[in-house]
Scaffold this motif. Sequence first.
Motif, PDB file in Angstrom:
ATOM      1  N   UNK A   1       3.499  -5.596 -15.663  1.00 17.52           N
ATOM      2  CA  UNK A   1       2.166  -6.087 -15.998  1.00 17.52           C
ATOM      3  C   UNK A   1       1.206  -5.811 -14.847  1.00 17.52           C
ATOM      4  N   UNK A   2      -0.072  -5.770 -15.174  1.00 20.03           N
ATOM      5  CA  UNK A   2      -1.069  -5.525 -14.144  1.00 20.03           C
ATOM      6  C   UNK A   2      -2.183  -4.640 -14.639  1.00 20.03           C
ATOM      7  N   UNK A   3      -2.984  -4.151 -13.698  1.00 20.02           N
ATOM      8  CA  UNK A   3      -4.176  -3.404 -14.037  1.00 20.02           C
ATOM      9  C   UNK A   3      -4.043  -1.906 -13.900  1.00 20.02           C
ATOM     10  N   UNK A   4      -5.149  -1.225 -13.600  1.00 23.70           N
ATOM     11  CA  UNK A   4      -5.178   0.237 -13.566  1.00 23.70           C
ATOM     12  C   UNK A   4      -4.206   0.869 -12.580  1.00 23.70           C
ATOM     13  N   UNK A   5      -3.891   0.176 -11.494  1.00 25.54           N
ATOM     14  CA  UNK A   5      -2.964   0.750 -10.509  1.00 25.54           C
ATOM     15  C   UNK A   5      -1.605   1.021 -11.144  1.00 25.54           C
ATOM     16  N   UNK A   6      -1.142   0.092 -11.977  1.00 23.82           N
ATOM     17  CA  UNK A   6       0.150   0.267 -12.649  1.00 23.82           C
ATOM     18  C   UNK A   6       0.086   1.443 -13.613  1.00 23.82           C
ATOM     19  N   UNK A   7      -0.980   1.495 -14.419  1.00 24.92           N
ATOM     20  CA  UNK A   7      -1.122   2.589 -15.366  1.00 24.92           C
ATOM     21  C   UNK A   7      -1.203   3.938 -14.687  1.00 24.92           C
ATOM     22  N   UNK A   8      -1.947   4.017 -13.593  1.00 20.58           N
ATOM     23  CA  UNK A   8      -2.095   5.283 -12.874  1.00 20.58           C
ATOM     24  C   UNK A   8      -0.776   5.730 -12.258  1.00 20.58           C
ATOM     25  N   UNK A   9      -0.004   4.791 -11.751  1.00 18.50           N
ATOM     26  CA  UNK A   9       1.288   5.131 -11.152  1.00 18.50           C
ATOM     27  C   UNK A   9       2.236   5.689 -12.206  1.00 18.50           C
ATOM     28  N   UNK A  10       2.268   5.048 -13.368  1.00 23.12           N
ATOM     29  CA  UNK A  10       3.140   5.525 -14.439  1.00 23.12           C
ATOM     30  C   UNK A  10       2.684   6.899 -14.943  1.00 23.12           C
TER      31      UNK A  10
END
Length: 492
Positions: free
Chosen positions: A207-216
């Motif tokens: 869970x989390x924000x854009x940082x998580x999505x960008x990393x994935x």
Amino acid sequence: MERFRPGADYRMFVGGDWVAGSSSFEAVDPSLGSPWAAVADGTAADAEAAVEAARKAFPSWRKSSVATRQALLSKIAERIEANADLFARLLPTENGRPVREVAIADVPASAAIYRYYAGIVRSHRGDQIPVEDPHSLVYTVREPLGVIAAILPWNSPLITTANKLAPALACGNTVVLKPSEFASASVLEFVKLIADLLPPGVLNVVTGGPVVGATLAGHPDVAKVTLTGGGPTARAVMTATAAVLTPTIMELGGKSAMIVAEDADLDRAVADAAMGIYLANGEACIASSRLLLHASIADDFLSRFAALAASIKVGDALDPATQVGPLVSRPHFDRVSGVLSTARDQGVRVLAGDEDLLLEPANKNGFFLRPTVLHDPTGQADIVTSEVFGPVTVAETFTDYDEVVARANSTRYGLAAGVWTTDLARAHTVAGALEAGIVWVNKWFDLPAGAPMGGVKDSGFGRELSWETMLEYSAPKTVNIDLGAPRFSLWG
């Protein structure tokens, strides 16, 4: 109905363990405008750990039998249905989904998706390829891709999780889910229900924000990224995936046109138009947010439709009498309100939506908006071609069918469209000419498992909810076998 309250702060699920975050963010009940839960705010390191757990689990999971995966998907469907009461409290608390819709849409649709893939997983196979050489046997097998990163929206988290998780698991992939910050709890509660069914690492949630999505999206060990969301997010994700050459599936927004002919059954058309835009509070990518009405029936249609919209009960999402609940968040409410203000400034008539909101005192800080009907006969205002993602539809009029098809196709979106007519030839002709991945005739919002869902143009690419989706989550391997062909001497 009692509001949902978690027993503790929400953690992430990585490698079969529940992992605390280094910080958290608040989940806000949109009917009240107040926090109700704390959710772990994941970091890039958390996303890295989830991908690594999924990568380690993949070699074993890809070898799991068809029977194992079929049984798993069937059990997931059973657990969703057995916990319908949990979701009936949770989804309204989390994102404002009216409680009456959970039982008629979210729970049955989600269970049906898992059952559908449980059924077709046994038909997921390669082909024997006819070739000229009688001494060659050529065939293909379908193989899973690896780690799938699924980035989810907030509007229908249970259904969109099913749309991505079911086919990915059916094909033998492992998965990392990244829920929206506005709908993380429902995904985590769902995972709690099924965690014991899966080997560690096969399913992970960060869970989390854009940082998580960008990393994935930019991770070299992710085999495919699947996103349901908006255009700006899609462009950011595709920029990240381009750097590592990771393919994507994109299910994006829409500005879907509902064309109503002069011979349409107006009672049904009005009812379907209301369902198409006001179900899920209008926060649906396939919402019927444009009405293209033949001039001969436009006044009658709009009179009925505006009266119906004005009669809709707006209120707390947990009230069984509520027909339209709140928008998901304060920022989204402000954005939709701003779009409506611009439309007014551009001269668009408001036929319904200015009625007083009769709310309970507890809901005074909620994010409520009246169901709104706008009229812009020539379709010149910005709102005609831009996605609102709220309980707002705009009506236009037409007299010529070539013209109306051109107007319906004039947006950058191409997700859904529809035509209401009793003329069989017109139905087929208009349906064939509309630039959309889904075209309904004399109905709306019907998405049975097995019918491909996806769009064209800025509405994305790839298909979910169907047999074709299995091809998205697997790749063909060609096996070419020599059966004793004579060799020609080329050397020496």
